[in-house]
Design a protein around this motif. Structure first.
Motif, PDB file in Angstrom:
ATOM      1  N   ILE A  81       5.125 -13.521  -2.703  1.00  0.00           N
ATOM      2  CA  ILE A  81       3.750 -13.478  -2.542  1.00  0.00           C
ATOM      3  C   ILE A  81       2.682 -13.603  -3.448  1.00  0.00           C
ATOM      4  CG2 ILE A  81       2.299 -11.151  -2.070  1.00  0.00           C
ATOM      5  CD1 ILE A  81       4.298 -10.002  -0.389  1.00  0.00           C
ATOM      6  N   ILE A  82       3.326 -13.252  -4.594  1.00  0.00           N
ATOM      7  CA  ILE A  82       2.368 -13.495  -5.848  1.00  0.00           C
ATOM      8  C   ILE A  82       2.300 -15.080  -6.062  1.00  0.00           C
ATOM      9  CG2 ILE A  82       2.615 -13.538  -8.457  1.00  0.00           C
ATOM     10  CD1 ILE A  82       3.581 -10.840  -8.368  1.00  0.00           C
ATOM     11  N   ALA A  83       3.131 -15.872  -5.782  1.00  0.00           N
ATOM     12  CA  ALA A  83       3.087 -17.279  -5.945  1.00  0.00           C
ATOM     13  C   ALA A  83       1.986 -17.784  -5.030  1.00  0.00           C
ATOM     14  CB  ALA A  83       4.355 -18.003  -5.717  1.00  0.00           C
TER      15      ALA A  83
ATOM     16  N   LEU B  74      -1.753  -5.059  -8.586  1.00  0.00           N
ATOM     17  CA  LEU B  74      -1.941  -6.368  -9.412  1.00  0.00           C
ATOM     18  C   LEU B  74      -2.917  -7.418  -8.537  1.00  0.00           C
ATOM     19  CD1 LEU B  74      -0.855  -7.752 -11.972  1.00  0.00           C
ATOM     20  CD2 LEU B  74       0.832  -8.732 -10.399  1.00  0.00           C
ATOM     21  N   LEU B  75      -2.769  -7.313  -7.463  1.00  0.00           N
ATOM     22  CA  LEU B  75      -3.311  -8.364  -6.414  1.00  0.00           C
ATOM     23  C   LEU B  75      -4.715  -7.795  -6.229  1.00  0.00           C
ATOM     24  CD1 LEU B  75      -0.878  -9.806  -3.906  1.00  0.00           C
ATOM     25  CD2 LEU B  75      -1.367 -10.740  -6.215  1.00  0.00           C
ATOM     26  N   ALA B 159      13.485 -14.731  -8.423  1.00  0.00           N
ATOM     27  CA  ALA B 159      12.192 -14.000  -8.418  1.00  0.00           C
ATOM     28  C   ALA B 159      11.542 -14.555 -10.024  1.00  0.00           C
ATOM     29  CB  ALA B 159      12.328 -12.560  -8.581  1.00  0.00           C
ATOM     30  N   VAL B 160      12.253 -14.775 -10.933  1.00  0.00           N
ATOM     31  CA  VAL B 160      11.707 -15.299 -12.078  1.00  0.00           C
ATOM     32  C   VAL B 160      11.297 -16.433 -11.979  1.00  0.00           C
ATOM     33  CG1 VAL B 160      12.544 -16.149 -14.494  1.00  0.00           C
ATOM     34  CG2 VAL B 160      13.159 -13.958 -13.681  1.00  0.00           C
ATOM     35  N   ILE B 161      12.096 -17.458 -11.136  1.00  0.00           N
ATOM     36  CA  ILE B 161      11.457 -18.860 -11.307  1.00  0.00           C
ATOM     37  C   ILE B 161      10.491 -19.051 -10.301  1.00  0.00           C
ATOM     38  CG2 ILE B 161      12.260 -21.022  -9.867  1.00  0.00           C
ATOM     39  CD1 ILE B 161      14.690 -21.024 -11.152  1.00  0.00           C
ATOM     40  N   LEU B 162      10.128 -18.355  -9.263  1.00  0.00           N
ATOM     41  CA  LEU B 162       8.873 -18.323  -8.318  1.00  0.00           C
ATOM     42  C   LEU B 162       7.648 -17.770  -8.812  1.00  0.00           C
ATOM     43  CD1 LEU B 162      10.601 -16.902  -4.912  1.00  0.00           C
ATOM     44  CD2 LEU B 162       9.129 -18.973  -5.238  1.00  0.00           C
TER      45      LEU B 162
END
Lengths: 101, 173
Positions: A81-83, B74-75, B159-162
């Motif tokens: 979602i963040i990406a 955050l968003l 998750a880290v890579i994305l």
């Protein structure tokens, strides 16, 4: 006076239905992920109820594994979602139709 | 009495689950999901699954939901129009599934009504719920346990890579 097992089945069926409708109806990706959590919780209630009523602990172990998978799903899903938000500055699923023909 | 407790938990669970789907603001949805997790944990306690109740509160409410709230804030989402146009399809599908469930429950009682929690052979209460789960987890389900740790590792790396900035862009350019 104990609670019959089918009460738990009806309850988990109801929660699963609510989650399914949420996945189908909402447009916000975060709410869709929350609805998936609802469906996972419905299956967990089912597992625990059967495990308690059959006197078999394997059901509770499977809830443990389902919880692990849910945690992994949340981590990866929120990263996606963040990406996506970085790319499009929106999380409305109607705007992501690149893979749809 | 047991029925009353069950209906209290079930009522709150269904109500908050509906609110998760129906509320407009994602923060409120996440908070009502929090209430639902606590009541599911209460339901687990009534089913003699104390370990899972603790795990439910610690992992779901403490870790997963905090992650959700973190991302929502955050968003910094504004309120959006909420429903798809396929409401009719969703309602029809839900109705069909609900009818199927009712039919299944009505046509084959499956000896479920004859089972009761009192017939439980007290595997759990003899040595304690956590201990017996641990024993089962590290003997019979050792291999799935290891696979679960692998899943967590993969999720962490993914998750880290994305979410790492610039990694995907620099590769594509």
């Amino acid at each position: 006076m104990t609670v019959p097992l089918w009460y738990y089945l009806v309850l988990s069926g109801l929660i699963f239905l609510i989650g399914l409708v949420g996945v189908l109806v909402r447009r916000n990706i975060i709410i869709i992920l929350l609805s998936i959590e609802l469906m996972l919780n419905a299956t967990n209630i089912n597992f625990v109820a059967f495990s308690s009523y059959l006197g078999n602990l394997a059901g509770q172990v499977f809830v443990f594994f389902a919880l692990t998978v849910a945690a992994a799903e949340v981590a990866v899903g929120l990263a996606i979602i963040i990406a996506l938000y970085r790319h499009r500055s929106s999380i409305n699923v109607d705007e992501f139709r690149l893979l749809k023909w | 009495m047991a029925n009353l407790i069950f209906f209290y938990f079930a009522g709150i669970i269904v109500l908050t689950a509906t609110l998760v789907v129906a509320l407009r603001n994602p923060v409120y949805s996440a908070l009502s999901l929090l209430v639902m997790f606590f009541h599911v944990a209460g339901l687990y306690v009534t089913l003699h699954a104390e370990f899972l109740a603790a795990i439910q509160i610690i992992i779901y409410a403490g870790a997963i939901l905090v992650l959700y709230l973190f991302v929502v804030m955050l968003l910094n989402l504004k309120r959006e129009e909420r429903f798809h146009q396929q409401t009719l399809t969703a309602a029809l599908l839900g109705l069909v599934l609900f009818g199927e469930a009712v039919l299944l429950l009505a046509s084959r009682p499956l000896r479920l009504s004859s089972m009761s929690a009192s017939s439980e052979p007290n595997v759990a209460s003899a040595v304690g719920n956590t201990e017996s789960i641990g024993e089962l987890l590290y003997s019979t389900y050792l291999f799935p346990f290891e696979v679960a740790s692998l899943i967590l590792l993969v999720a962490m790396i993914g998750a880290v890579i994305l979410s790492k900035k610039g990694l995907l862009e620099s590769k594509s350019s």
